[in-house]
Design a protein around this motif. Structure first.
Motif, PDB file in Angstrom:
ATOM      1  N   PHE A 311      15.388  63.542  94.122  1.00 54.11           N
ATOM      2  CA  PHE A 311      15.540  64.052  95.484  1.00 54.11           C
ATOM      3  C   PHE A 311      16.344  63.083  96.337  1.00 54.11           C
ATOM      4  N   ASN A 312      17.301  63.624  97.136  1.00 47.98           N
ATOM      5  CA  ASN A 312      18.163  62.821  98.003  1.00 47.98           C
ATOM      6  C   ASN A 312      18.993  61.794  97.239  1.00 47.98           C
ATOM      7  N   ASN A 313      19.332  62.104  95.969  1.00 48.12           N
ATOM      8  CA  ASN A 313      20.149  61.236  95.117  1.00 48.12           C
ATOM      9  C   ASN A 313      19.480  59.915  94.783  1.00 48.12           C
ATOM     10  N   ASN A 314      18.171  59.807  95.013  1.00 52.79           N
ATOM     11  CA  ASN A 314      17.449  58.599  94.627  1.00 52.79           C
ATOM     12  C   ASN A 314      17.149  58.628  93.135  1.00 52.79           C
ATOM     13  N   GLU A 315      17.140  57.463  92.513  1.00 56.36           N
ATOM     14  CA  GLU A 315      16.846  57.377  91.086  1.00 56.36           C
ATOM     15  C   GLU A 315      15.344  57.496  90.842  1.00 56.36           C
ATOM     16  N   ILE A 316      14.993  58.238  89.801  1.00 50.15           N
ATOM     17  CA  ILE A 316      13.604  58.355  89.382  1.00 50.15           C
ATOM     18  C   ILE A 316      13.520  58.082  87.885  1.00 50.15           C
ATOM     19  N   SER A 317      12.359  57.693  87.421  1.00 52.39           N
ATOM     20  CA  SER A 317      12.138  57.443  85.994  1.00 52.39           C
ATOM     21  C   SER A 317      11.483  58.682  85.390  1.00 52.39           C
ATOM     22  N   VAL A 318      12.252  59.438  84.598  1.00 47.74           N
ATOM     23  CA  VAL A 318      11.779  60.700  84.027  1.00 47.74           C
ATOM     24  C   VAL A 318      11.159  60.431  82.654  1.00 47.74           C
ATOM     25  N   LEU A 319       9.985  61.019  82.415  1.00 50.33           N
ATOM     26  CA  LEU A 319       9.244  60.826  81.170  1.00 50.33           C
ATOM     27  C   LEU A 319       9.547  61.949  80.180  1.00 50.33           C
ATOM     28  N   LYS A 320       9.692  61.582  78.901  1.00 49.55           N
ATOM     29  CA  LYS A 320       9.842  62.547  77.822  1.00 49.55           C
ATOM     30  C   LYS A 320       9.151  61.972  76.587  1.00 49.55           C
ATOM     31  N   PHE A 321       8.751  62.854  75.682  1.00 51.87           N
ATOM     32  CA  PHE A 321       8.329  62.371  74.373  1.00 51.87           C
ATOM     33  C   PHE A 321       9.566  61.849  73.643  1.00 51.87           C
ATOM     34  N   ARG A 322       9.443  60.703  73.002  1.00 51.22           N
ATOM     35  CA  ARG A 322      10.589  60.136  72.286  1.00 51.22           C
ATOM     36  C   ARG A 322      10.938  61.030  71.098  1.00 51.22           C
ATOM     37  N   SER A 323      12.202  61.471  71.043  1.00 51.96           N
ATOM     38  CA  SER A 323      12.658  62.351  69.975  1.00 51.96           C
ATOM     39  C   SER A 323      13.736  61.712  69.104  1.00 51.96           C
ATOM     40  N   PRO A 342      22.361  62.949  64.333  1.00 52.95           N
ATOM     41  CA  PRO A 342      21.630  62.081  63.405  1.00 52.95           C
ATOM     42  C   PRO A 342      20.656  61.133  64.092  1.00 52.95           C
ATOM     43  N   ARG A 343      20.756  60.986  65.389  1.00 50.01           N
ATOM     44  CA  ARG A 343      19.850  60.090  66.106  1.00 50.01           C
ATOM     45  C   ARG A 343      18.460  60.700  66.273  1.00 50.01           C
ATOM     46  N   VAL A 344      18.350  62.024  66.125  1.00 51.30           N
ATOM     47  CA  VAL A 344      17.103  62.732  66.374  1.00 51.30           C
ATOM     48  C   VAL A 344      16.223  62.715  65.125  1.00 51.30           C
ATOM     49  N   THR A 345      14.945  62.428  65.310  1.00 46.20           N
ATOM     50  CA  THR A 345      13.994  62.399  64.198  1.00 46.20           C
ATOM     51  C   THR A 345      13.595  63.815  63.794  1.00 46.20           C
ATOM     52  N   ARG A 346      12.856  63.933  62.688  1.00 46.13           N
ATOM     53  CA  ARG A 346      12.407  65.262  62.253  1.00 46.13           C
ATOM     54  C   ARG A 346      11.421  65.862  63.255  1.00 46.13           C
ATOM     55  N   VAL A 347      10.486  65.054  63.702  1.00 47.30           N
ATOM     56  CA  VAL A 347       9.569  65.525  64.744  1.00 47.30           C
ATOM     57  C   VAL A 347      10.345  65.821  66.030  1.00 47.30           C
ATOM     58  N   GLY A 348      11.343  64.995  66.292  1.00 45.40           N
ATOM     59  CA  GLY A 348      12.159  65.180  67.489  1.00 45.40           C
ATOM     60  C   GLY A 348      12.867  66.514  67.513  1.00 45.40           C
ATOM     61  N   ARG A 349      13.353  66.980  66.360  1.00 44.45           N
ATOM     62  CA  ARG A 349      14.047  68.272  66.312  1.00 44.45           C
ATOM     63  C   ARG A 349      13.101  69.407  66.693  1.00 44.45           C
ATOM     64  N   ILE A 350      11.859  69.302  66.246  1.00 44.54           N
ATOM     65  CA  ILE A 350      10.885  70.356  66.539  1.00 44.54           C
ATOM     66  C   ILE A 350      10.533  70.366  68.022  1.00 44.54           C
ATOM     67  N   ILE A 351      10.221  69.184  68.558  1.00 43.21           N
ATOM     68  CA  ILE A 351       9.772  69.144  69.947  1.00 43.21           C
ATOM     69  C   ILE A 351      10.926  69.400  70.924  1.00 43.21           C
ATOM     70  N   ARG A 352      12.161  69.088  70.518  1.00 46.40           N
ATOM     71  CA  ARG A 352      13.305  69.397  71.379  1.00 46.40           C
ATOM     72  C   ARG A 352      13.588  70.900  71.360  1.00 46.40           C
ATOM     73  N   ARG A 353      13.471  71.494  70.176  1.00 47.02           N
ATOM     74  CA  ARG A 353      13.741  72.926  70.049  1.00 47.02           C
ATOM     75  C   ARG A 353      12.728  73.752  70.856  1.00 47.02           C
ATOM     76  N   THR A 354      11.498  73.303  70.907  1.00 54.74           N
ATOM     77  CA  THR A 354      10.443  74.032  71.620  1.00 54.74           C
ATOM     78  C   THR A 354      10.190  73.494  73.022  1.00 54.74           C
ATOM     79  N   SER A 355      10.956  72.460  73.422  1.00 54.56           N
ATOM     80  CA  SER A 355      10.820  71.818  74.745  1.00 54.56           C
ATOM     81  C   SER A 355       9.496  71.100  74.927  1.00 54.56           C
ATOM     82  N   ILE A 356       8.790  70.828  73.843  1.00 54.14           N
ATOM     83  CA  ILE A 356       7.553  70.044  73.951  1.00 54.14           C
ATOM     84  C   ILE A 356       7.871  68.637  74.443  1.00 54.14           C
ATOM     85  N   ASP A 357       9.082  68.147  74.130  1.00 56.12           N
ATOM     86  CA  ASP A 357       9.451  66.794  74.562  1.00 56.12           C
ATOM     87  C   ASP A 357       9.489  66.669  76.086  1.00 56.12           C
ATOM     88  N   GLU A 358       9.588  67.805  76.812  1.00 51.95           N
ATOM     89  CA  GLU A 358       9.654  67.762  78.273  1.00 51.95           C
ATOM     90  C   GLU A 358       8.275  67.746  78.934  1.00 51.95           C
TER      91      GLU A 358
END
Length: 462
Positions: A311-323, A342-358
């Motif tokens: 908000f208002n162009n201020n920096e924030i620290s956004v949390l995600k599950f590491r993928s 290739p940087r994405v792990t096998r678990v990472g592909r699943i959680i990114r595809r389903t947006s669980i990482d968010e």
């Protein structure tokens, strides 16, 4: 005339709703009720409705455009019903009123308000097409470019009560200068039309006119019984990107305005934190299982933190599950995630595809850094092509006038995932700006519901 017809339309709605209530109540419930008391209550409720409606200038849009097909009218009627109920409760007369009668009247009134607006709109269109209702309008403009801009603005507004009969221009012109409108002649021809009663309104669109010339035109035309209005240069240049507000009685062009304010801001904050808290409680087993899967597959922290614009162009620290693998992830966000990265792990592909990482961003919402719905927060160093996002898209920073969201309008419109081109980036920003300028609680709920379906069908997430 149209405002008067609008008021008459609502009076007819309430009258018919009351008669229908009397008939249906007698056929279905049939208990005794005090007719005089109930009719008085209905009249008080209607008076409250009209006071609310008129105070909100609710009949100014009653022109057949179709913007109000009953939504705001029904909301005003429900508010009037609530106020009337409070008065009856304070007077300790609630037991003397039939609840069945009241519910019938309220229900029939809402149906009548909704249906009548659809019928009213079609009726007004027919009357306008036949010339019974409306205004004959002429443009007095300088050149084809200005006339085209005026016609574009009027087309956006959808004002069927305005019938443009032609344009006037004192300068030399070619035969087919403006094909959409007939040429009426110069100023003298315009004056003759006004004097003969063939004209109701003149729109002056003269961006470079001098003050003494404008005063002469206004004074000369004022001798005839017509409306005269001036379209300011700002309206031609800004087109629809402004709103007219008043500072006291002074009209001003509001180019930007704080979008979610006052009671709306409180309502959005309550919705965000309430739904986020419920979601955390319900999804806690999934959050724990995901954290365990990430820890078992690769070394490193479970959560990934990244600096993004808030908000208002201020920096924030956004949390995600590491993928991604720890030694390959990019905290700056300069390197976009691509398909089969290739940087994405096998678990990472699943959680990114389903947006669980968010999902950890629910804690950002509870902390007050984010909203459930809003423009997606971008990494501070995110690039589109060879430019930073904020340099590649004009007006990019306007999307930061509200808190960023876990999901947004752009995401459910097919702009989720990689943004590799400037056109795609610009389209996402356009959706973000549209969301900001048209925010409502119902829009937020709609986006959240559509997001659930997109999690299954969206092929742009990887």
């Amino acid at each position: 005339m149209l405002r008067s017809l609008g008021v008459a339309n609502d009076v007819a709605c309430f009258f018919c709703a009351y008669l229908l209530t009397v008939v249906v109540y007698d056929l279905t419930i049939g208990y005794y009720y005090d007719a005089r008391l109930h009719s008085t209550g209905a009249i008080i409720m209607c008076i409250n409705y009209f006071l609310i409606r008129i105070s909100r200038d609710g009949y100014t849009v009653f022109r057949g455009q179709g913007e109000d097909v009953g939504g705001s009218a029904i909301a005003d009627f429900l508010l009037a019903s609530a106020l009337t109920s409070l008065v009856i409760f304070q007077l300790e007369m609630m037991r003397e009123f039939s609840r069945g009668f009241a519910l019938y009247f309220i229900g029939f009134s809402m149906i009548a308000l909704f249906v009548s607006r659809i019928v009213f709109r079609k009726l007004i269109w027919n009357l306008m097409e036949k010339g019974v209702v409306g205004q004959r309008v002429a443009l007095y403009a300088s050149g084809k470019a200005t006339i085209d801009k005026v016609l574009e603005l009027l087309e956006i507004q959808r004002l069927p009560h305005l019938r443009i009969i032609g344009y006037a221009d004192d300068r030399s012109r070619t035969k087919n200068d403006v094909e959409e409108l007939p040429y009426l002649g110069g100023f003298e021809a315009l004056l003759d039309l006004a004097r003969d009663g063939d004209l109701d309104q003149v729109i002056l669109a003269l961006p470079e006119i001098k003050q003494d010339r404008l005063a002469y035109i206004a004074e000369t035309l004022s001798a005839a019984s017509i409306d005269i209005c001036v379209l300011p240069t700002e309206a031609l240049e800004l087109k629809a990107g402004y709103r007219i507000n008043f500072l006291g009685s002074i009209p001003v062009f509001t180019i930007w305005q704080q979008p979610v304010r006052d009671v709306d801001g409180i309502l959005k904050e309550v919705m965000d934190r309430g739904i986020a808290l419920i979601a955390v409680l319900l999804l806690s087993p999934l959050l724990l299982l995901t954290a365990l899967a990430i820890r078992l597959e690769s070394k490193g922290p479970i959560l990934f933190r990244q600096k993004r614009f808030g908000f208002n162009n201020n920096e924030i620290s956004v949390l995600k599950f590491r993928s991604m693998y720890v030694d390959r992830q990019d905290v700056s966000g300069a390197a976009r995630t691509q398909k089969d990265d290739p940087r994405v792990t096998r678990v990472g592909r699943i959680i990114r595809r389903t947006s669980i990482d968010e999902l950890p961003q629910l804690f950002n919402v509870l902390r007050g850094d984010m909203s459930l719905v809003g423009p997606r927060p971008h990494a501070t160093m995110m690039r589109v092509g060879d430019k930073y996002y904020f340099d590649a898209v004009r007006g990019y920073t306007a999307r930061h006038r509200v808190k960023p969201g876990i999901t947004g309008l752009a995401q459910i419109r097919g702009l989720r995932g990689e943004i590799a081109t400037t056109d795609r980036a610009r389209k996402r920003v356009e959706y973000d700006i549209y969301y900001i300028e048209n925010w409502s609680p119902l829009l937020d709920l709609r986006i959240m519901i559509e997001t659930l379906f997109k999690l299954v069908w969206d092929k742009n997430a990887y």
